[in-house]
Motif scaffolding. Structure first.
Motif, PDB file in Angstrom:
ATOM      1  N   THR A   1       1.062  -1.157   0.042  1.00 26.05           N
ATOM      2  CA  THR A   1       0.025   0.110  -0.044  1.00 26.05           C
ATOM      3  C   THR A   1       0.680   1.314  -0.256  1.00 26.05           C
ATOM      4  OG1 THR A   1      -1.762  -1.195   1.183  1.00 26.05           O
ATOM      5  CG2 THR A   1      -1.914   1.335   1.243  1.00 26.05           C
ATOM      6  N   ARG A   2       1.951   1.341   0.937  1.00 27.33           N
ATOM      7  CA  ARG A   2       2.795   2.287   0.784  1.00 27.33           C
ATOM      8  C   ARG A   2       3.610   2.725  -0.553  1.00 27.33           C
ATOM      9  NH1 ARG A   2       5.502   1.426   6.957  1.00 27.33           N
ATOM     10  NH2 ARG A   2       3.719   2.283   8.137  1.00 27.33           N
ATOM     11  N   TRP A   3       3.991   1.557  -0.964  1.00 32.23           N
ATOM     12  CA  TRP A   3       4.792   1.433  -2.342  1.00 32.23           C
ATOM     13  C   TRP A   3       3.722   2.199  -3.264  1.00 32.23           C
ATOM     14  CZ3 TRP A   3       3.546  -1.980  -6.678  1.00 32.23           C
ATOM     15  CH2 TRP A   3       4.381  -1.853  -7.396  1.00 32.23           C
ATOM     16  N   ARG A   4       2.607   1.781  -3.564  1.00 37.75           N
ATOM     17  CA  ARG A   4       1.385   2.155  -4.439  1.00 37.75           C
ATOM     18  C   ARG A   4       1.545   3.732  -4.367  1.00 37.75           C
ATOM     19  NH1 ARG A   4      -0.615  -1.120  -7.817  1.00 37.75           N
ATOM     20  NH2 ARG A   4      -1.172  -3.444  -7.458  1.00 37.75           N
ATOM     21  N   ARG A   5       1.378   4.041  -3.135  1.00 36.57           N
ATOM     22  CA  ARG A   5       1.031   5.524  -2.937  1.00 36.57           C
ATOM     23  C   ARG A   5       2.187   6.354  -3.357  1.00 36.57           C
ATOM     24  NH1 ARG A   5       0.876   5.316   2.409  1.00 36.57           N
ATOM     25  NH2 ARG A   5      -1.185   4.553   2.566  1.00 36.57           N
ATOM     26  N   LYS A   6       3.633   5.787  -3.196  1.00 36.95           N
ATOM     27  CA  LYS A   6       4.722   6.809  -3.597  1.00 36.95           C
ATOM     28  C   LYS A   6       5.232   6.619  -4.803  1.00 36.95           C
ATOM     29  CE  LYS A   6       6.651   6.250   1.112  1.00 36.95           C
ATOM     30  NZ  LYS A   6       7.908   6.009   2.061  1.00 36.95           N
ATOM     31  N   LEU A   7       4.551   5.498  -5.609  1.00 40.51           N
ATOM     32  CA  LEU A   7       5.038   5.174  -7.112  1.00 40.51           C
ATOM     33  C   LEU A   7       4.150   6.069  -8.109  1.00 40.51           C
ATOM     34  CD1 LEU A   7       6.586   2.824  -8.565  1.00 40.51           C
ATOM     35  CD2 LEU A   7       4.212   1.627  -9.145  1.00 40.51           C
ATOM     36  N   LYS A   8       5.133   6.814  -8.569  1.00 41.85           N
ATOM     37  CA  LYS A   8       4.795   7.716  -9.710  1.00 41.85           C
ATOM     38  C   LYS A   8       5.815   8.021 -10.811  1.00 41.85           C
ATOM     39  CE  LYS A   8       5.927  12.112  -7.156  1.00 41.85           C
ATOM     40  NZ  LYS A   8       5.518  13.153  -6.701  1.00 41.85           N
ATOM     41  N   ASP A   9       5.391   8.262 -11.855  1.00 40.18           N
ATOM     42  CA  ASP A   9       6.444   8.520 -13.106  1.00 40.18           C
ATOM     43  C   ASP A   9       7.503   7.428 -13.050  1.00 40.18           C
ATOM     44  OD1 ASP A   9       5.158  10.752 -13.721  1.00 40.18           O
ATOM     45  OD2 ASP A   9       6.377  11.887 -12.518  1.00 40.18           O
ATOM     46  N   HIS A  10       7.076   5.993 -12.989  1.00 38.65           N
ATOM     47  CA  HIS A  10       7.808   5.001 -12.922  1.00 38.65           C
ATOM     48  C   HIS A  10       7.914   4.404 -14.238  1.00 38.65           C
ATOM     49  CE1 HIS A  10       3.809   3.372 -12.408  1.00 38.65           C
ATOM     50  NE2 HIS A  10       4.217   2.295 -12.839  1.00 38.65           N
ATOM     51  N   VAL A  11       9.026   3.359 -14.549  1.00 34.03           N
ATOM     52  CA  VAL A  11       9.250   2.614 -15.794  1.00 34.03           C
ATOM     53  C   VAL A  11       8.911   1.073 -15.445  1.00 34.03           C
ATOM     54  CG1 VAL A  11      10.912   1.983 -17.402  1.00 34.03           C
ATOM     55  CG2 VAL A  11      10.969   4.364 -16.452  1.00 34.03           C
ATOM     56  N   ILE A  12       8.109   0.624 -16.142  1.00 31.47           N
ATOM     57  CA  ILE A  12       7.800  -0.878 -16.252  1.00 31.47           C
ATOM     58  C   ILE A  12       8.728  -1.445 -17.295  1.00 31.47           C
ATOM     59  CG2 ILE A  12       6.102  -2.426 -16.495  1.00 31.47           C
ATOM     60  CD1 ILE A  12       3.857  -0.336 -15.927  1.00 31.47           C
ATOM     61  N   ILE A  13       9.288  -2.501 -16.784  1.00 25.00           N
ATOM     62  CA  ILE A  13      10.380  -3.078 -17.594  1.00 25.00           C
ATOM     63  C   ILE A  13       9.674  -4.786 -17.560  1.00 25.00           C
ATOM     64  CG2 ILE A  13      12.417  -4.125 -18.280  1.00 25.00           C
ATOM     65  CD1 ILE A  13      13.671  -1.999 -16.788  1.00 25.00           C
ATOM     66  N   CYS A  14       9.172  -5.003 -18.899  1.00 26.77           N
ATOM     67  CA  CYS A  14       8.745  -6.484 -19.013  1.00 26.77           C
ATOM     68  C   CYS A  14       9.546  -7.498 -19.528  1.00 26.77           C
ATOM     69  CB  CYS A  14       7.443  -6.505 -20.158  1.00 26.77           C
ATOM     70  SG  CYS A  14       6.221  -5.222 -19.690  1.00 26.77           S
ATOM     71  N   GLY A  15      10.120  -8.324 -18.415  1.00 24.05           N
ATOM     72  CA  GLY A  15      11.141  -9.176 -18.732  1.00 24.05           C
ATOM     73  C   GLY A  15      12.464  -8.999 -18.060  1.00 24.05           C
ATOM     74  N   TYR A  16      13.111  -9.914 -17.336  1.00 23.37           N
ATOM     75  CA  TYR A  16      14.199  -9.707 -16.523  1.00 23.37           C
ATOM     76  C   TYR A  16      15.465 -10.657 -17.094  1.00 23.37           C
ATOM     77  CZ  TYR A  16      17.346  -7.954 -12.905  1.00 23.37           C
ATOM     78  OH  TYR A  16      18.152  -7.349 -12.015  1.00 23.37           O
ATOM     79  N   GLY A  17      15.447 -10.984 -18.376  1.00 23.79           N
ATOM     80  CA  GLY A  17      16.408 -11.660 -19.031  1.00 23.79           C
ATOM     81  C   GLY A  17      17.672 -10.823 -19.279  1.00 23.79           C
ATOM     82  N   THR A  18      18.467 -11.335 -20.234  1.00 22.53           N
ATOM     83  CA  THR A  18      19.632 -10.545 -20.505  1.00 22.53           C
ATOM     84  C   THR A  18      19.348  -8.945 -20.877  1.00 22.53           C
ATOM     85  OG1 THR A  18      20.959 -12.528 -21.404  1.00 22.53           O
ATOM     86  CG2 THR A  18      21.885 -10.425 -22.152  1.00 22.53           C
ATOM     87  N   LYS A  19      18.346  -8.934 -21.832  1.00 24.42           N
ATOM     88  CA  LYS A  19      18.011  -7.440 -22.403  1.00 24.42           C
ATOM     89  C   LYS A  19      17.287  -6.585 -21.028  1.00 24.42           C
ATOM     90  CE  LYS A  19      15.675  -9.305 -25.764  1.00 24.42           C
ATOM     91  NZ  LYS A  19      14.831  -9.248 -27.125  1.00 24.42           N
ATOM     92  N   GLY A  20      16.555  -7.395 -20.265  1.00 22.88           N
ATOM     93  CA  GLY A  20      15.970  -6.631 -19.273  1.00 22.88           C
ATOM     94  C   GLY A  20      16.881  -6.280 -18.042  1.00 22.88           C
ATOM     95  N   ARG A  21      17.936  -7.014 -17.845  1.00 18.03           N
ATOM     96  CA  ARG A  21      18.952  -6.512 -16.836  1.00 18.03           C
ATOM     97  C   ARG A  21      19.707  -5.644 -17.164  1.00 18.03           C
ATOM     98  NH1 ARG A  21      19.086 -12.353 -16.456  1.00 18.03           N
ATOM     99  NH2 ARG A  21      20.921 -12.325 -17.732  1.00 18.03           N
ATOM    100  N   ALA A  22      20.148  -5.494 -18.756  1.00 13.23           N
ATOM    101  CA  ALA A  22      20.941  -4.370 -19.302  1.00 13.23           C
ATOM    102  C   ALA A  22      20.120  -3.102 -19.248  1.00 13.23           C
ATOM    103  CB  ALA A  22      21.060  -4.839 -20.570  1.00 13.23           C
ATOM    104  N   ALA A  23      18.868  -3.081 -19.623  1.00 10.75           N
ATOM    105  CA  ALA A  23      17.932  -1.976 -19.421  1.00 10.75           C
ATOM    106  C   ALA A  23      17.881  -1.626 -17.922  1.00 10.75           C
ATOM    107  CB  ALA A  23      16.725  -2.418 -19.881  1.00 10.75           C
ATOM    108  N   VAL A  24      17.763  -2.396 -16.851  1.00  7.39           N
ATOM    109  CA  VAL A  24      17.785  -1.687 -15.489  1.00  7.39           C
ATOM    110  C   VAL A  24      19.183  -1.105 -15.258  1.00  7.39           C
ATOM    111  CG1 VAL A  24      17.935  -2.667 -13.198  1.00  7.39           C
ATOM    112  CG2 VAL A  24      16.092  -3.687 -14.720  1.00  7.39           C
ATOM    113  N   ALA A  25      20.010  -1.824 -15.688  1.00  6.66           N
ATOM    114  CA  ALA A  25      21.664  -1.240 -15.375  1.00  6.66           C
ATOM    115  C   ALA A  25      21.691   0.025 -15.918  1.00  6.66           C
ATOM    116  CB  ALA A  25      22.643  -2.482 -15.833  1.00  6.66           C
ATOM    117  N   ALA A  26      21.224   0.309 -17.177  1.00  5.07           N
ATOM    118  CA  ALA A  26      21.422   1.500 -17.914  1.00  5.07           C
ATOM    119  C   ALA A  26      20.616   2.631 -17.344  1.00  5.07           C
ATOM    120  CB  ALA A  26      20.985   1.451 -19.443  1.00  5.07           C
ATOM    121  N   LEU A  27      19.496   2.202 -16.928  1.00 15.16           N
ATOM    122  CA  LEU A  27      18.596   3.306 -16.206  1.00 15.16           C
ATOM    123  C   LEU A  27      19.323   3.593 -14.593  1.00 15.16           C
ATOM    124  CD1 LEU A  27      14.975   1.738 -16.525  1.00 15.16           C
ATOM    125  CD2 LEU A  27      15.924   4.077 -17.604  1.00 15.16           C
TER     126      LEU A  27
END
Length: 337
Positions: free
Chosen positions: A114-140
């Motif tokens: 509930t607290r997480w949802r309340r604070k969540l805004k302007d977030h980025v959703i990444i679908c998939g946490y394989g090689t490309k997903g991990r690289a996208a997270v690292a770049a962000l």
């Protein structure tokens, strides 16, 4: 299911500790009763054996109390008052403690969500946490993006565990389902990065995101085959990166012009040497040629379109333009791309 990052004790270990404590309490009780067995009387009046002591300890600690074995001497009754009764309470606490911990853990997790949802805004959703997903997270993260504003959608158990271990919030589910994307609050996110290993899944996710957000959320997708790029753009993706074609071009450059690969890697690797960056044009720069700027400008972004600065075409900076340039990583942090 929403999985927020946390460090917790394994359930098997927690259960094992409680079982060990309960067993130890039973053994201590049996030992005390066996030592003072002469102070007890059973219905057979033939004295207490070791099995009788185990029996009396278990029925007493579990509050069953059949009454077939009773303490008769003052010494035995005193031991029951000072030890057996507190041990009975402690035994119940150990047994009920597991249930209480589960309920408390569920309540605590619900409160955290509930607290997480309340604070969540302007977030980025990444679908998939394989090689490309991990690289996208690292770049962000390397460009200074807050980890708490990154939400992963992953349905592989190993991917979920790895994301949680890295301190990321994870929605455990298939990103092609509307309910899963709504759990990630897709309607209020800043962008959706689709980094799945299947082009078919990427198209379905793009269509689902477009339907839920009415095209108001930026969609960046990755595909393996060039022929699927046009299909993804028709489905609603704003940017499509073709992994196989990009890798093929880099391989070709490595063969024909090896030094160019070093330049490309330098530009794409944050924190090392040169880097591509983007900033808004200043008022004093409006009307000037981008090549006259102190920074090395390579392109202008005007109303969502890229204006390259190569060739003989003369381009002047207008109000609202974004300047893409090459900066030294040792300089001040800009809005990196």
């Amino acid at each position: 299911m929403i999985n927020l990052p946390r460090v917790r004790q394994g359930p098997l270990r927690a259960l094992g500790i409680r079982m060990g404590l309960a067993l130890a309490l039973v053994l201590v009780t049996v030992t005390i009763i066996y030592i003072d067995r002469d102070g007890y009387r059973d219905v057979n009046e033939d004295g207490l054996t070791l099995l009788d002591c185990f029996y009396y300890a278990v029925v007493s600690l579990s509050t069953t109390g059949y009454g077939d074995i009773t303490p008769v001497t003052p010494h035995a009754r005193l031991i029951n008052v000072l030890f057996i009764t507190p041990a009975r309470v402690l035994f119940l606490i150990i047994l009920v403690g597991t249930t209480l911990e589960v309920l408390t853990d569920q309540y605590r997790n619900s409160l955290r969500v509930t607290r997480w949802r309340r604070k969540l805004k302007d977030h980025v959703i990444i679908c998939g946490y394989g090689t490309k997903g991990r690289a996208a997270v690292a770049a962000l993260l390397e460009t200074g993006y807050d980890k708490s504003r990154i939400v992963l959608v992953e349905n592989r158990p190993d991917g979920v565990r790895q994301a949680q271990a890295n301190g990321l919030a994870v929605i455990d589910g298939n990103a092609t389902r509307s309910a899963v994307l709504l759990e990630a609050d897709v309607k209020n996110c800043k962008a959706v990065i689709i980094a799945t290993d299947s082009d078919e899944a990427s198209v379905l996710i793009t269509l689902t995101v477009r339907q839920l957000t009415a095209g108001q959320v930026r969609i960046i997708a990755s595909v393996r085959e060039q022929e699927n790029a046009a299909l993804l753009k028709q489905s609603g993706a704003h940017h499509v990166i073709v992994s196989s074609a990009t890798a093929g071009r880099l391989l070709g450059l490595t063969t024909t012009a090896p030094p160019l690969i070093d330049v490309v890697e330098d530009l794409l690797t944050p924190g090392q040497g040169m880097a591509l960056a983007m900033r808004s044009a200043e008022r004093s720069e409006v009307g000037r040629n981008p090549r006259e700027l102190a920074t090395l400008a390579v392109a202008l972004i005007r109303r969502g379109k890229v204006l390259p600065l190569g060739g003989e075409q003369k381009v002047t900076i207008e109000t609202g333009d974004l300047i893409v340039y090459i900066r030294d990583e040792s300089s001040a942090v800009d809005l990196a791309v």
